[in-house]
Write an enzyme that holds these catalytic residues in place. Structure first.
Site, PDB file in Angstrom:
ATOM      1  N   CYS A 163       0.912  -1.307  -0.033  1.00  0.00           N
ATOM      2  CA  CYS A 163      -0.083   0.206  -0.008  1.00  0.00           C
ATOM      3  C   CYS A 163       0.884   1.313   0.287  1.00  0.00           C
ATOM      4  O   CYS A 163       0.296   2.361   0.197  1.00  0.00           O
ATOM      5  CB  CYS A 163      -0.833  -0.105   1.189  1.00  0.00           C
ATOM      6  SG  CYS A 163      -2.005  -1.475   1.135  1.00  0.00           S
ATOM      7  N   HIS A 303      -1.778   8.266   6.465  1.00  0.00           N
ATOM      8  CA  HIS A 303      -1.808   6.786   5.849  1.00  0.00           C
ATOM      9  C   HIS A 303      -3.518   6.554   6.133  1.00  0.00           C
ATOM     10  O   HIS A 303      -4.217   5.977   5.576  1.00  0.00           O
ATOM     11  CB  HIS A 303      -0.740   5.833   6.129  1.00  0.00           C
ATOM     12  CG  HIS A 303      -1.294   4.670   5.503  1.00  0.00           C
ATOM     13  ND1 HIS A 303      -1.115   4.342   4.263  1.00  0.00           N
ATOM     14  CD2 HIS A 303      -1.455   3.272   6.185  1.00  0.00           C
ATOM     15  CE1 HIS A 303      -1.253   3.136   3.940  1.00  0.00           C
ATOM     16  NE2 HIS A 303      -1.565   2.330   5.112  1.00  0.00           N
ATOM     17  N   GLU A 314       0.496   5.188  13.868  1.00  0.00           N
ATOM     18  CA  GLU A 314       0.813   6.466  12.898  1.00  0.00           C
ATOM     19  C   GLU A 314       0.910   7.555  13.879  1.00  0.00           C
ATOM     20  O   GLU A 314       1.695   8.210  13.871  1.00  0.00           O
ATOM     21  CB  GLU A 314      -0.095   6.622  11.589  1.00  0.00           C
ATOM     22  CG  GLU A 314       0.411   7.572  10.987  1.00  0.00           C
ATOM     23  CD  GLU A 314      -0.396   7.786   9.640  1.00  0.00           C
ATOM     24  OE1 GLU A 314      -0.158   8.515   8.672  1.00  0.00           O
ATOM     25  OE2 GLU A 314      -1.329   7.122   9.300  1.00  0.00           O
ATOM     26  N   LYS A 335      -8.597   8.500   3.380  1.00  0.00           N
ATOM     27  CA  LYS A 335      -9.279   7.320   3.121  1.00  0.00           C
ATOM     28  C   LYS A 335     -10.577   7.208   3.689  1.00  0.00           C
ATOM     29  O   LYS A 335     -11.459   6.397   3.862  1.00  0.00           O
ATOM     30  CB  LYS A 335      -8.623   6.273   3.831  1.00  0.00           C
ATOM     31  CG  LYS A 335      -7.169   6.061   3.003  1.00  0.00           C
ATOM     32  CD  LYS A 335      -6.407   4.992   3.617  1.00  0.00           C
ATOM     33  CE  LYS A 335      -5.103   4.765   2.805  1.00  0.00           C
ATOM     34  NZ  LYS A 335      -4.271   6.070   2.922  1.00  0.00           N
ATOM     35  N   HIS A 340      -9.624   2.630   1.054  1.00  0.00           N
ATOM     36  CA  HIS A 340      -8.168   2.161   1.002  1.00  0.00           C
ATOM     37  C   HIS A 340      -7.957   1.697  -0.584  1.00  0.00           C
ATOM     38  O   HIS A 340      -8.506   0.384  -0.943  1.00  0.00           O
ATOM     39  CB  HIS A 340      -7.588   1.169   2.147  1.00  0.00           C
ATOM     40  CG  HIS A 340      -6.276   1.127   2.235  1.00  0.00           C
ATOM     41  ND1 HIS A 340      -5.402   1.668   1.392  1.00  0.00           N
ATOM     42  CD2 HIS A 340      -5.496   0.340   2.999  1.00  0.00           C
ATOM     43  CE1 HIS A 340      -4.145   1.186   1.605  1.00  0.00           C
ATOM     44  NE2 HIS A 340      -4.075   0.508   2.728  1.00  0.00           N
ATOM     45  N   PHE A 399       1.662  -3.393   3.622  1.00  0.00           N
ATOM     46  CA  PHE A 399       1.922  -4.895   4.445  1.00  0.00           C
ATOM     47  C   PHE A 399       3.357  -5.258   4.186  1.00  0.00           C
ATOM     48  O   PHE A 399       3.915  -4.977   3.122  1.00  0.00           O
ATOM     49  CB  PHE A 399       1.050  -5.828   3.366  1.00  0.00           C
ATOM     50  CG  PHE A 399      -0.443  -6.140   4.263  1.00  0.00           C
ATOM     51  CD1 PHE A 399      -0.954  -5.163   5.200  1.00  0.00           C
ATOM     52  CD2 PHE A 399      -1.416  -6.975   3.865  1.00  0.00           C
ATOM     53  CE1 PHE A 399      -2.138  -5.337   5.721  1.00  0.00           C
ATOM     54  CE2 PHE A 399      -2.635  -6.922   3.978  1.00  0.00           C
ATOM     55  CZ  PHE A 399      -3.064  -6.432   5.161  1.00  0.00           C
TER      56      PHE A 399
END
Length: 412
Positions: A163, A303, A314, A335, A340, A399
């Site tokens: 991502c 993110h 985060e 998002k 996402h 990931f």
């Protein structure tokens, strides 16, 4: 002497619209692009919604024969790249094609094509499988098709960092141009992975939101009631140029890329480091390269996927790096409105940051109802904000522990 690197064009395909103007206006209004899936029966699934791209006519854009030779992710990428080129006013016949590159990636590639052809194999036999299955499926094909269509003969790269792909592509393109390896690079990412098997897997991993009410309320980064991310699809492509090349052709300059940081959590295959170790280091490196102090940042594009652990880690990274300045700096989470987009997220969110710098407006983080005490920074809740923006950073994590952060500045 290192080249300065500027952004001169943008193009996207998204759940909030398939052109930058429509997308940006919807974001400023706090609109959500999340809707119920209507292309298959989701009654057996744990979640029933996604950020689906609507009103995208691949046949009309590319012709039916050409469109059928590309997976949906590749169609998105090519459309966004063509729009970015047009927006930049690039006249391809006047560009040195050997110094034009394409850095565009996809996390999952042509999974829709793979599933379709596997079904043909089982139901109708091996002779019915398309000879184009592999080139339609492999994730480098977006970059390859853009290169073929534009004639770009410079470095072509398809980064696969889950991502964080979009920011990886932009950051590596920035480094290439800065070092003198290219004059122009199309950079970003594309994804079209909203399939039954993808949703089943993510659902079983308990990473997807299982919100059962209005889909528009499902994605809620930083809110105490968040319960997972919402899958989405699309593409975001930017035109990066050396400043000398852009000035020579009289290009309009949207923003300057000044820093890039890339790290690995070295922790877990899907979970982010609980203390945001890699995220902190990536932001720190990006600001160091940009020769900026944390207090000089005007906005952070997070993110923030709407998972409990990810959003919290985060926030911890931001607090650690920005210290006393953390409550002063707005942290916006796109998002919440677009879901996402996986490999496309970084490119689309970089375009949103470009628009923030251009317009002096920050889109909201929507669906903020109950504040999470562990995510207690200024998340621009529910309403857009006017603010003069000179420096913004955009975070993308993936990931495997991949972290990629870019710094964009107002051009001066």
């Amino acid at each position: 002497m290192m080249e300065r690197v500027v952004i001169t064009g943008t193009g996207l395909v998204s759940p909030l619209g398939n052109d930058v103007s429509t997308f940006w206006n919807a974001m400023l209004q706090g609109k959500s692009g999340i809707s119920r899936i209507d292309s298959w029966d989701t009654s057996h699934m744990k979640t029933h919604m996604a950020g689906v791209v609507r009103d995208f006519d691949a046949d009309g854009r590319f012709g039916r024969r050409e469109a059928r030779r590309m997976d949906r992710f590749c169609q998105f990428a090519l459309a966004a790249a063509e729009d970015a080129i047009q927006d930049a006013g690039l006249k391809l016949e006047q560009i040195d094609k050997e110094r034009m590159g394409v850095y565009v990636g996809s996390g999952i590639g042509g999974i829709g094509t793979l599933l379709e052809q596997e079904e043909l194999l089982r139901s109708r036999g091996a002779s019915r499988v398309s000879p184009l299955l592999v080139p339609m499926m492999i994730s480098n094909m977006a970059a390859a098709m853009i290169s073929i269509r534009t004639g770009a003969q410079g470095p072509t790269l398809s980064p696969v960092t889950a991502c964080s792909i979009g920011n990886t592509a932009i950051g590596e393109a920035f480094r290439l141009i800065r070092a003198g390896g290219a004059d122009v690079v199309l950079a970003g990412g594309a994804e079209a992975a909203i399939t039954e098997i993808s949703m089943a897997s993510f659902g079983n991993a308990t990473t997807l939101s299982t919100w059962d009410g209005d889909p528009k309320l499902a994605s809620r980064p930083f809110d105490a009631g968040r319960d997972g991310f919402v899958m989405a699809e699309g593409a975001g492509i930017l035109v990066l140029e050396s400043l000398s090349h852009a000035l020579k052709r009289g290009a309009r300059i949207y923003a300057e890329v000044t820093g890039y940081g890339a790290t690995s959590d070295a922790y877990h295959i899907v979970a982010s480091h609980p203390e945001g170790r890699g995220a902190y280091q990536a932001m720190k490196l990006a600001l160091h390269e940009a020769e900026l102090e944390p207090a000089q940042v005007d906005v952070i594009s997070a993110h923030a996927t709407s998972t409990q652990v990810g959003d919290r880690s985060e926030m911890m990274a931001i607090k650690r790096l920005f210290g006393e300045a953390d409550h002063r700096i707005p942290v916006t989470a796109n998002k919440s409105m677009i879901g996402h987009m996986f490999g496309a997220a970084g490119g689309v969110e970089a375009i949103a940051l470009v628009q923030m710098i251009q317009d002096g407006k920050i889109p909201p983080t929507i669906n903020q109802e109950v504040p999470d005490p562990e995510c207690d920074l200024d998340v621009v809740p529910n309403e857009a904000r006017v603010k003069d923006i000179h420096v913004g950073i955009s975070n993308s994590f993936g990931f495997g522990g991949h972290n990629a952060v870019i710094v964009l500045q107002k051009f001066a």
